[in-house]
Design a protein around this motif. Structure first.
Motif, PDB file in Angstrom:
ATOM      1  N   MET A   1      15.842   0.444  -0.600  1.00 11.57           N
ATOM      2  CA  MET A   1      14.525   0.393  -1.185  1.00 11.57           C
ATOM      3  C   MET A   1      14.524   1.300  -2.410  1.00 11.57           C
ATOM      4  O   MET A   1      14.882   2.465  -2.315  1.00 11.57           O
ATOM      5  CB  MET A   1      13.495   0.839  -0.149  1.00 11.57           C
ATOM      6  N   THR A   2      14.100   0.744  -3.497  1.00 13.88           N
ATOM      7  CA  THR A   2      14.135   1.509  -4.742  1.00 13.88           C
ATOM      8  C   THR A   2      12.879   2.370  -4.887  1.00 13.88           C
ATOM      9  O   THR A   2      11.874   2.171  -4.192  1.00 13.88           O
ATOM     10  CB  THR A   2      14.233   0.564  -5.956  1.00 13.88           C
ATOM     11  N   PHE A   3      12.944   3.304  -5.826  1.00 15.10           N
ATOM     12  CA  PHE A   3      11.806   4.176  -6.098  1.00 15.10           C
ATOM     13  C   PHE A   3      10.600   3.370  -6.557  1.00 15.10           C
ATOM     14  O   PHE A   3       9.466   3.633  -6.147  1.00 15.10           O
ATOM     15  CB  PHE A   3      12.190   5.223  -7.154  1.00 15.10           C
ATOM     16  N   ASN A   4      10.828   2.367  -7.408  1.00 18.35           N
ATOM     17  CA  ASN A   4       9.719   1.541  -7.903  1.00 18.35           C
ATOM     18  C   ASN A   4       9.058   0.741  -6.781  1.00 18.35           C
ATOM     19  O   ASN A   4       7.838   0.553  -6.783  1.00 18.35           O
ATOM     20  CB  ASN A   4      10.198   0.603  -9.009  1.00 18.35           C
ATOM     21  N   THR A   5       9.844   0.279  -5.818  1.00 17.59           N
ATOM     22  CA  THR A   5       9.281  -0.436  -4.674  1.00 17.59           C
ATOM     23  C   THR A   5       8.404   0.492  -3.850  1.00 17.59           C
ATOM     24  O   THR A   5       7.284   0.132  -3.465  1.00 17.59           O
ATOM     25  CB  THR A   5      10.404  -1.017  -3.794  1.00 17.59           C
ATOM     26  N   VAL A   6       8.903   1.706  -3.577  1.00 17.55           N
ATOM     27  CA  VAL A   6       8.130   2.691  -2.820  1.00 17.55           C
ATOM     28  C   VAL A   6       6.850   3.050  -3.573  1.00 17.55           C
ATOM     29  O   VAL A   6       5.764   3.104  -2.983  1.00 17.55           O
ATOM     30  CB  VAL A   6       8.975   3.950  -2.525  1.00 17.55           C
ATOM     31  N   LEU A   7       6.977   3.269  -4.857  1.00 21.14           N
ATOM     32  CA  LEU A   7       5.813   3.609  -5.672  1.00 21.14           C
ATOM     33  C   LEU A   7       4.780   2.484  -5.649  1.00 21.14           C
ATOM     34  O   LEU A   7       3.573   2.724  -5.493  1.00 21.14           O
ATOM     35  CB  LEU A   7       6.242   3.911  -7.112  1.00 21.14           C
ATOM     36  N   GLY A   8       5.234   1.256  -5.765  1.00 16.18           N
ATOM     37  CA  GLY A   8       4.320   0.107  -5.709  1.00 16.18           C
ATOM     38  C   GLY A   8       3.613   0.001  -4.368  1.00 16.18           C
ATOM     39  O   GLY A   8       2.409  -0.268  -4.307  1.00 16.18           O
ATOM     40  N   LEU A   9       4.351   0.234  -3.279  1.00 15.93           N
ATOM     41  CA  LEU A   9       3.749   0.175  -1.951  1.00 15.93           C
ATOM     42  C   LEU A   9       2.734   1.302  -1.743  1.00 15.93           C
ATOM     43  O   LEU A   9       1.676   1.098  -1.143  1.00 15.93           O
ATOM     44  CB  LEU A   9       4.824   0.218  -0.871  1.00 15.93           C
ATOM     45  N   VAL A  10       3.041   2.486  -2.256  1.00 16.65           N
ATOM     46  CA  VAL A  10       2.110   3.614  -2.137  1.00 16.65           C
ATOM     47  C   VAL A  10       0.835   3.332  -2.931  1.00 16.65           C
ATOM     48  O   VAL A  10      -0.280   3.558  -2.449  1.00 16.65           O
ATOM     49  CB  VAL A  10       2.775   4.935  -2.584  1.00 16.65           C
ATOM     50  N   LEU A  12      -0.357   0.384  -3.742  1.00 15.23           N
ATOM     51  CA  LEU A  12      -1.071  -0.679  -3.030  1.00 15.23           C
ATOM     52  C   LEU A  12      -1.792  -0.129  -1.804  1.00 15.23           C
ATOM     53  O   LEU A  12      -2.942  -0.494  -1.543  1.00 15.23           O
ATOM     54  CB  LEU A  12      -0.090  -1.783  -2.612  1.00 15.23           C
ATOM     55  N   ALA A  13      -1.130   0.768  -1.066  1.00 11.11           N
ATOM     56  CA  ALA A  13      -1.745   1.357   0.127  1.00 11.11           C
ATOM     57  C   ALA A  13      -2.957   2.213  -0.215  1.00 11.11           C
ATOM     58  O   ALA A  13      -3.849   2.386   0.620  1.00 11.11           O
ATOM     59  CB  ALA A  13      -0.710   2.189   0.886  1.00 11.11           C
ATOM     60  N   GLU A  14      -3.016   2.751  -1.401  1.00 13.26           N
ATOM     61  CA  GLU A  14      -4.171   3.553  -1.821  1.00 13.26           C
ATOM     62  C   GLU A  14      -5.256   2.695  -2.463  1.00 13.26           C
ATOM     63  O   GLU A  14      -6.440   2.907  -2.211  1.00 13.26           O
ATOM     64  CB  GLU A  14      -3.727   4.643  -2.810  1.00 13.26           C
ATOM     65  N   PRO A  17      -7.417  -0.350   0.096  1.00 10.39           N
ATOM     66  CA  PRO A  17      -8.586   0.101   0.869  1.00 10.39           C
ATOM     67  C   PRO A  17      -9.741   0.581  -0.016  1.00 10.39           C
ATOM     68  O   PRO A  17     -10.904   0.353   0.302  1.00 10.39           O
ATOM     69  CB  PRO A  17      -8.060   1.256   1.728  1.00 10.39           C
ATOM     70  N   ALA A  18      -9.408   1.235  -1.130  1.00 13.45           N
ATOM     71  CA  ALA A  18     -10.462   1.688  -2.046  1.00 13.45           C
ATOM     72  C   ALA A  18     -11.209   0.485  -2.616  1.00 13.45           C
ATOM     73  O   ALA A  18     -12.438   0.508  -2.737  1.00 13.45           O
ATOM     74  CB  ALA A  18      -9.861   2.535  -3.164  1.00 13.45           C
ATOM     75  N   PHE A  19     -10.482  -0.565  -2.963  1.00 10.52           N
ATOM     76  CA  PHE A  19     -11.102  -1.783  -3.489  1.00 10.52           C
ATOM     77  C   PHE A  19     -11.992  -2.445  -2.442  1.00 10.52           C
ATOM     78  O   PHE A  19     -13.141  -2.820  -2.725  1.00 10.52           O
ATOM     79  CB  PHE A  19     -10.015  -2.758  -3.971  1.00 10.52           C
ATOM     80  N   VAL A  20     -11.486  -2.583  -1.216  1.00  8.58           N
ATOM     81  CA  VAL A  20     -12.256  -3.225  -0.146  1.00  8.58           C
ATOM     82  C   VAL A  20     -13.523  -2.418   0.157  1.00  8.58           C
ATOM     83  O   VAL A  20     -14.620  -2.984   0.269  1.00  8.58           O
ATOM     84  CB  VAL A  20     -11.390  -3.395   1.124  1.00  8.58           C
ATOM     85  N   CYS A  21     -13.384  -1.104   0.271  1.00  9.22           N
ATOM     86  CA  CYS A  21     -14.555  -0.252   0.554  1.00  9.22           C
ATOM     87  C   CYS A  21     -15.574  -0.311  -0.574  1.00  9.22           C
ATOM     88  O   CYS A  21     -16.776  -0.375  -0.329  1.00  9.22           O
ATOM     89  CB  CYS A  21     -14.114   1.189   0.800  1.00  9.22           C
ATOM     90  N   SER A  22     -15.099  -0.289  -1.806  1.00  7.74           N
ATOM     91  CA  SER A  22     -16.043  -0.331  -2.928  1.00  7.74           C
ATOM     92  C   SER A  22     -16.760  -1.673  -3.007  1.00  7.74           C
ATOM     93  O   SER A  22     -17.945  -1.727  -3.346  1.00  7.74           O
ATOM     94  CB  SER A  22     -15.343   0.003  -4.243  1.00  7.74           C
TER      95      SER A  22
END
Length: 183
Positions: A1-10, A12-14, A17-22
């Motif tokens: 897993m590359t750094f960019n993949t991890v960064l993208g997943l992080v 997305l994970a943030e 939920p912020a989008f759904v709640c808003s």
């Protein structure tokens, strides 16, 4: 897993939920309220929507989509992933199967426990307050707040031999005494 993949997943994970709640919050804020009395132990979005005197079908649709997107899709993905892992390790040695099960099972238990408690809270929110005893509403609301935080440390803590020994000391003597009294 590359750094960019991890960064993208992080990210997305943030952001998801912020989008759904808003989105849900923006739909709720626009509603005029006809009452101010909540029958719940704590305030959530849907009981506020129920206090409105106008059509709330947009809130209902958004809430159902948010539920599917935040509870059911991730739960199915986690269960599918762990099922695949357990099926692959089925052909492995007994020791490897034990390690895979020891790794996967606590996460599956906590994920299913949280999902079941969350769905129970959602179903409780969707029922009309006058159809349910207020005591049951409070107990089920507290269950959502109390059970997952208790189960998570127990499930992960029982993997540690020191914690497992203490828990077994509490459970086993009571079981042993009841057997002696029965004979």
């Amino acid at each position: 897993m590359t750094f960019n993949t991890v960064l993208g997943l992080v990210v997305l994970a943030e952001l998801y939920p912020a989008f759904v709640c808003s989105c849900c919050l923006s739909l709720t804020v626009r509603l005029p309220l006809c009452g101010f009395e909540l029958q719940r132990f704590f305030c959530t979005n849907w009981p506020l929507v129920q206090l409105s005197c106008v059509d709330t079908s947009a809130n209902n649709i958004a809430g159902l989509m948010a539920t599917v997107g935040t509870i059911f899709v991730p739960l199915l993905f986690v269960l599918y992933t762990y099922l695949r892992i357990l099926l692959v390790t089925r052909r492995s040695s007994r020791e490897q199967r034990g390690k895979a099960l020891q790794t996967c099972l606590p996460h599956i238990v906590t994920c299913v426990n949280y999902s079941v408690c969350f769905v129970g809270e959602l179903l409780l929110n969707r029922m009309r307050d006058d159809e349910i005893n207020p005591f049951i509403i409070v107990v089920l609301s507290l269950e959502f707040l109390i059970i997952p935080p208790i189960v998570n440390p127990l499930v992960y803590g029982l993997k540690l031999p020191q914690i497992r020994a203490v828990v077994l000391r509490f459970v086993y003597p009571a079981h042993k005494r009841s057997k002696r009294q029965a004979t």
